[in-house]
Scaffold this motif. Structure first.
Motif, PDB file in Angstrom:
ATOM      1  N   PRO A  57       0.834  -1.199  -0.046  1.00  0.00           N
ATOM      2  CA  PRO A  57      -0.014   0.048  -0.016  1.00  0.00           C
ATOM      3  C   PRO A  57       0.782   1.258   0.078  1.00  0.00           C
ATOM      4  CG  PRO A  57       0.116  -0.973   2.172  1.00  0.00           C
ATOM      5  CD  PRO A  57       0.792  -1.914   1.318  1.00  0.00           C
ATOM      6  N   VAL A  58       0.755   2.027  -1.264  1.00  0.00           N
ATOM      7  CA  VAL A  58       1.634   3.374  -1.160  1.00  0.00           C
ATOM      8  C   VAL A  58       0.472   4.459  -1.517  1.00  0.00           C
ATOM      9  CG1 VAL A  58       3.329   4.406  -2.546  1.00  0.00           C
ATOM     10  CG2 VAL A  58       3.582   1.964  -2.108  1.00  0.00           C
ATOM     11  N   ALA A  59       0.982   5.486  -0.983  1.00  0.00           N
ATOM     12  CA  ALA A  59       0.284   6.941  -1.110  1.00  0.00           C
ATOM     13  C   ALA A  59       0.834   7.715  -2.352  1.00  0.00           C
ATOM     14  CB  ALA A  59       0.029   7.869   0.066  1.00  0.00           C
ATOM     15  N   VAL A  60       0.198   8.246  -3.184  1.00  0.00           N
ATOM     16  CA  VAL A  60       1.008   8.850  -4.368  1.00  0.00           C
ATOM     17  C   VAL A  60       0.041  10.265  -4.811  1.00  0.00           C
ATOM     18  CG1 VAL A  60       1.844   6.961  -5.414  1.00  0.00           C
ATOM     19  CG2 VAL A  60      -0.531   7.648  -6.058  1.00  0.00           C
ATOM     20  N   THR A  61       0.607  11.175  -5.335  1.00  0.00           N
ATOM     21  CA  THR A  61      -0.099  12.327  -5.508  1.00  0.00           C
ATOM     22  C   THR A  61      -0.297  12.379  -7.008  1.00  0.00           C
ATOM     23  OG1 THR A  61       1.863  13.716  -6.068  1.00  0.00           O
ATOM     24  CG2 THR A  61       1.063  13.857  -3.938  1.00  0.00           C
ATOM     25  N   GLY A  62      -1.067  13.337  -7.563  1.00  0.00           N
ATOM     26  CA  GLY A  62      -1.207  13.442  -9.129  1.00  0.00           C
ATOM     27  C   GLY A  62       0.054  13.366  -9.821  1.00  0.00           C
ATOM     28  N   GLU A  63       1.115  14.321  -9.008  1.00  0.00           N
ATOM     29  CA  GLU A  63       2.583  14.204  -9.835  1.00  0.00           C
ATOM     30  C   GLU A  63       3.152  12.776 -10.113  1.00  0.00           C
ATOM     31  OE1 GLU A  63       1.124  16.150  -7.907  1.00  0.00           O
ATOM     32  OE2 GLU A  63       1.489  18.217  -8.177  1.00  0.00           O
ATOM     33  N   THR A  64       3.117  12.095  -9.155  1.00  0.00           N
ATOM     34  CA  THR A  64       3.912  10.690  -8.971  1.00  0.00           C
ATOM     35  C   THR A  64       3.239   9.627  -9.296  1.00  0.00           C
ATOM     36  OG1 THR A  64       3.286  10.815  -6.466  1.00  0.00           O
ATOM     37  CG2 THR A  64       5.242  11.577  -6.847  1.00  0.00           C
ATOM     38  N   ALA A  65       2.005   9.780  -9.885  1.00  0.00           N
ATOM     39  CA  ALA A  65       1.088   8.615  -9.812  1.00  0.00           C
ATOM     40  C   ALA A  65       1.536   7.607 -11.264  1.00  0.00           C
ATOM     41  CB  ALA A  65      -0.599   8.969 -10.284  1.00  0.00           C
ATOM     42  N   GLN A  66       2.117   8.707 -11.920  1.00  0.00           N
ATOM     43  CA  GLN A  66       2.716   7.838 -13.364  1.00  0.00           C
ATOM     44  C   GLN A  66       3.898   6.964 -13.110  1.00  0.00           C
ATOM     45  OE1 GLN A  66       2.476  11.077 -12.871  1.00  0.00           O
ATOM     46  NE2 GLN A  66       4.452  11.966 -13.269  1.00  0.00           N
ATOM     47  N   ILE A  67       4.692   7.403 -12.065  1.00  0.00           N
ATOM     48  CA  ILE A  67       5.817   6.563 -11.767  1.00  0.00           C
ATOM     49  C   ILE A  67       5.431   5.241 -11.079  1.00  0.00           C
ATOM     50  CG2 ILE A  67       7.931   6.583  -9.963  1.00  0.00           C
ATOM     51  CD1 ILE A  67       7.529   9.515  -9.767  1.00  0.00           C
ATOM     52  N   ILE A  68       4.393   5.113 -10.628  1.00  0.00           N
ATOM     53  CA  ILE A  68       4.360   3.690 -10.409  1.00  0.00           C
ATOM     54  C   ILE A  68       3.175   2.882 -11.190  1.00  0.00           C
ATOM     55  CG2 ILE A  68       4.848   4.115  -7.793  1.00  0.00           C
ATOM     56  CD1 ILE A  68       1.956   3.927  -7.255  1.00  0.00           C
ATOM     57  N   ALA A  69       2.864   3.571 -12.194  1.00  0.00           N
ATOM     58  CA  ALA A  69       1.741   2.872 -12.980  1.00  0.00           C
ATOM     59  C   ALA A  69       2.381   1.770 -13.626  1.00  0.00           C
ATOM     60  CB  ALA A  69       1.506   3.851 -14.062  1.00  0.00           C
ATOM     61  N   GLY A 103      12.830  15.756  -5.405  1.00  0.00           N
ATOM     62  CA  GLY A 103      13.922  14.925  -4.963  1.00  0.00           C
ATOM     63  C   GLY A 103      15.369  15.303  -5.264  1.00  0.00           C
ATOM     64  N   GLU A 104      16.284  14.705  -4.650  1.00  0.00           N
ATOM     65  CA  GLU A 104      17.598  15.037  -4.816  1.00  0.00           C
ATOM     66  C   GLU A 104      18.358  13.883  -5.710  1.00  0.00           C
ATOM     67  OE1 GLU A 104      18.975  15.774  -1.152  1.00  0.00           O
ATOM     68  OE2 GLU A 104      18.096  17.456  -0.790  1.00  0.00           O
ATOM     69  N   GLY A 105      19.623  14.457  -6.173  1.00  0.00           N
ATOM     70  CA  GLY A 105      20.385  13.438  -6.898  1.00  0.00           C
ATOM     71  C   GLY A 105      20.007  12.977  -8.331  1.00  0.00           C
ATOM     72  N   GLY A 106      19.256  13.824  -8.974  1.00  0.00           N
ATOM     73  CA  GLY A 106      18.733  13.277 -10.211  1.00  0.00           C
ATOM     74  C   GLY A 106      17.352  12.738 -10.050  1.00  0.00           C
ATOM     75  N   PHE A 107      16.926  12.453  -8.990  1.00  0.00           N
ATOM     76  CA  PHE A 107      15.472  12.028  -8.992  1.00  0.00           C
ATOM     77  C   PHE A 107      14.441  13.089  -8.634  1.00  0.00           C
ATOM     78  CE2 PHE A 107      18.188   8.359  -7.253  1.00  0.00           C
ATOM     79  CZ  PHE A 107      17.417   7.487  -7.841  1.00  0.00           C
ATOM     80  N   ASP A 108      13.347  12.951  -9.240  1.00  0.00           N
ATOM     81  CA  ASP A 108      12.144  14.022  -9.306  1.00  0.00           C
ATOM     82  C   ASP A 108      10.939  13.564  -8.544  1.00  0.00           C
ATOM     83  OD1 ASP A 108      11.168  11.959 -10.821  1.00  0.00           O
ATOM     84  OD2 ASP A 108      10.601  13.224 -12.426  1.00  0.00           O
ATOM     85  N   PHE A 109      11.410  12.558  -7.391  1.00  0.00           N
ATOM     86  CA  PHE A 109      10.399  12.094  -6.643  1.00  0.00           C
ATOM     87  C   PHE A 109      11.127  11.656  -5.179  1.00  0.00           C
ATOM     88  CE2 PHE A 109      11.357   8.534  -9.056  1.00  0.00           C
ATOM     89  CZ  PHE A 109      11.434   7.230  -7.864  1.00  0.00           C
ATOM     90  N   THR A 110      10.383  11.516  -4.251  1.00  0.00           N
ATOM     91  CA  THR A 110      11.034  11.082  -2.828  1.00  0.00           C
ATOM     92  C   THR A 110      10.006  10.016  -2.325  1.00  0.00           C
ATOM     93  OG1 THR A 110      12.190  13.346  -2.237  1.00  0.00           O
ATOM     94  CG2 THR A 110      11.648  11.778  -0.636  1.00  0.00           C
ATOM     95  N   VAL A 111      10.588   9.179  -1.611  1.00  0.00           N
ATOM     96  CA  VAL A 111       9.988   8.063  -0.851  1.00  0.00           C
ATOM     97  C   VAL A 111       9.963   8.210   0.288  1.00  0.00           C
ATOM     98  CG1 VAL A 111       9.700   5.350  -0.864  1.00  0.00           C
ATOM     99  CG2 VAL A 111      10.643   6.229  -2.834  1.00  0.00           C
ATOM    100  N   VAL A 112       8.834   8.185   1.030  1.00  0.00           N
ATOM    101  CA  VAL A 112       8.703   8.773   2.429  1.00  0.00           C
ATOM    102  C   VAL A 112       8.175   7.475   3.146  1.00  0.00           C
ATOM    103  CG1 VAL A 112       7.334  10.384   4.288  1.00  0.00           C
ATOM    104  CG2 VAL A 112       8.087  10.905   1.712  1.00  0.00           C
ATOM    105  N   GLY A 113       8.858   7.213   4.353  1.00  0.00           N
ATOM    106  CA  GLY A 113       8.313   6.008   5.266  1.00  0.00           C
ATOM    107  C   GLY A 113       8.208   6.634   6.641  1.00  0.00           C
ATOM    108  N   ASP A 114       7.752   5.854   7.469  1.00  0.00           N
ATOM    109  CA  ASP A 114       7.506   6.066   8.876  1.00  0.00           C
ATOM    110  C   ASP A 114       8.693   5.798   9.755  1.00  0.00           C
ATOM    111  OD1 ASP A 114       6.504   6.813  11.374  1.00  0.00           O
ATOM    112  OD2 ASP A 114       5.111   4.991  11.571  1.00  0.00           O
TER     113      ASP A 114
END
Length: 364
Positions: A57-69, A103-114
C-alpha cells in the motif's frame, strides 16, 4: 443339481466381501473422511492464499502517480491531493510508504516512510538492466507450480497404493494363518480368490481417487481457480487411467508376496521391495520434477508412469502419443505381473510354516 459358480461370479463374490468388510470398518471410513477434509482444507488454503492481496500500500499524488503505473501488480496506490496528505496516511499507518514530488540526486520524487521503507518497494522502483534469456522456454515462474503439482500426484499415488497394498497383504496372511483360506478355496477357485481381492481393493482405491478429485474440483471452484481447474482436466483423467492399471499390477504382486508367508510379522520380508517401488515415484518427483530426462523416463516405467506421465501432460511436456505408448507398456507389464502373481499365489497360499522361497513358488 447345483453347479459351481463361474470364475466371474466367484471373483465378484470375493470382491463384494472385500468391499463390504472395508465399508463396515469404522477405521477405514474415519481415515477416508479425514483424508478428504485435509485435501479440501489444503486446496482452499492454497486458493485463498493465492487470492490474497500482497501488494504494497502506497500513497501517491497526481504528479507521482505515473511513476508507479508500471508497478500495478506490486503496488496498491492511493492517490491524494497533496504531499502533506500523503505523509499523513503514512503517519496514520494507512499505507506503508508515500511517493511525493521533489527529490535530490537526479530524482524527481521522494519515497517517504514512517520508521522504515519496504525494501521490496525500493527494489521495484530501481532501474533494472536489460535481460536476455538463453532458454526462454524454461520453467521460470512455473517452478513452484511444477513442484506442488508433482507433489500432489506423488502423495496421492503413494498413499493409495501403500494403504491398499498393505491391506491386501494383511488380508491374505490373516486368512492363511487362520486357515479361512482353505474354506474359501473349497468354494471358489484359487485364482478367483486372488482376482476378487484385487478387484475389490481396486474399486475401493479408485473410489478414493475419484473422491479426492471431486474434493479438489470443489475446492478449486470455490476459490475461483478456474484456469488451474481447466488445466487439470486431462491430467486427472490420465492419472485415473494409469492408476487403475498400475494399482492392479501392484495389488497382484502384494497378494502374491503375502501368500509366501504365514505370519503377520513376516509380511515385511516379502513386501518391502514392493513398498520401495511404491515410494520411488514420490521421492523422484520431489527431487527431479524439473529434470526433463528423469520425468520422461518415469513416464514410461510402469511403476512410476501413474505419476510421471500426468505431470508431463499438465505442463505440456508430453506429445499426444506419449501417454498412449506409456499406457500400452503399462498394460503389457500388468498382464505379466498378474500371471506371475497368480502363479506365486496359487503355489504358496496353502503352504504353512516357513517362508516360501520365490524360486519354489514359481516352480511348484
Amino acid at each position: 443339481m447345483n453347479t459351481a459358480p463361474s470364475f466371474a461370479s466367484s471373483t465378484w463374490l470375493v470382491a463384494e466381501r472385500e468391499i463390504g468388510s472395508k465399508l463396515r470398518s469404522k477405521t477405514f471410513l474415519i481415515s477416508t473422511g479425514i483424508l478428504f477434509l485435509i485435501t479440501l482444507a489444503g486446496v482452499l488454503w492454497a486458493g485463498f492464499a493465492a487470492q490474497s492481496d500482497t501488494r504494497i500500500p502506497v500513497a501517491v499524488t497526481g504528479e507521482t502517480a505515473q511513476i508507479i503505473a508500471p508497478l500495478d501488480s506490486a503496488v496498491d496506490a492511493t492517490e491524494v491531493g497533496s504531499a502533506e496528505a500523503a505523509r499523513d496516511l503514512v503517519r496514520e499507518g494507512e499505507v506503508d510508504a508515500a511517493i511525493i514530488p521533489g527529490g535530490e540526486g537526479g530524482f524527481d520524487f521522494t519515497v517517504v516512510g514512517d520508521d522504515a521503507v519496504p525494501s521490496s518497494l525500493l527494489s521495484a522502483l530501481s532501474v533494472s538492466p536489460p535481460v536476455e534469456l538463453l532458454q526462454p522456454d524454461g520453467d521460470g515462474d512455473d517452478g513452484l507450480m511444477r513442484y506442488f503439482v508433482s507433489l500432489a500426484f506423488g502423495v496421492v499415488f503413494l498413499m493409495a497404493a501403500a494403504t491398499f497394498g498393505s491391506t491386501i497383504a494383511q488380508s491374505v496372511v490373516e486368512e492363511k494363518a487362520t486357515r479361512v483360506v482353505e474354506l474359501l478355496i473349497s468354494a471358489v477357485p484359487t485364482r478367483a480368490l486372488l482376482a476378487g481381492k484385487v478387484v475389490g481393493n481396486t474399486v475401493l482405491a479408485m473410489g478414493q481417487i475419484i473422491g479426492l478429485a471431486a474434493v479438489a474440483v470443489v475446492g478449486l471452484t470455490v476459490t475461483g481457480q478456474t484456469e488451474l481447474l481447466a488445466g487439470l482436466g486431462a491430467p486427472l483423467v490420465w492419472f485415473a487411467v494409469f492408476f487403475l492399471f498400475g494399482f492392479v499390477l501392484l495389488a497382484s504382486l502384494f497378494a502374491a508376496a503375502a501368500a509366501m508367508v504365514s505370519r503377520q510379522e513376516d509380511i515385511g520380508s516379502t513386501t518391502t521391495p514392493l513398498t520401495f517401488l511404491v515410494m520411488a515415484p514420490y521421492f523422484l518427483v520431489i527431487f527431479f520434477n524439473d529434470n526433463p530426462t528423469v520425468m520422461t523416463i518415469m513416464s514410461y516405467v510402469p511403476f512410476s508412469a501413474p505419476v510421471g506421465m500426468p505431470v508431463r501432460v499438465f505442463f505440456g511436456d508430453a506429445q499426444w502419443w506419449e501417454p498412449i505408448v506409456s499406457l500400452v507398456i503399462l498394460l503389457i507389464t500388468c498382464v505379466a505381473a498378474i500371471w506371475v502373481g497368480a502363479k506365486i499365489y496359487e503355489n504358496s497360499i496353502l503352504r504353512m510354516g516357513a517362508r516360501v522361497r520365490l524360486k519354489e513358488a514359481l516352480s511348484a
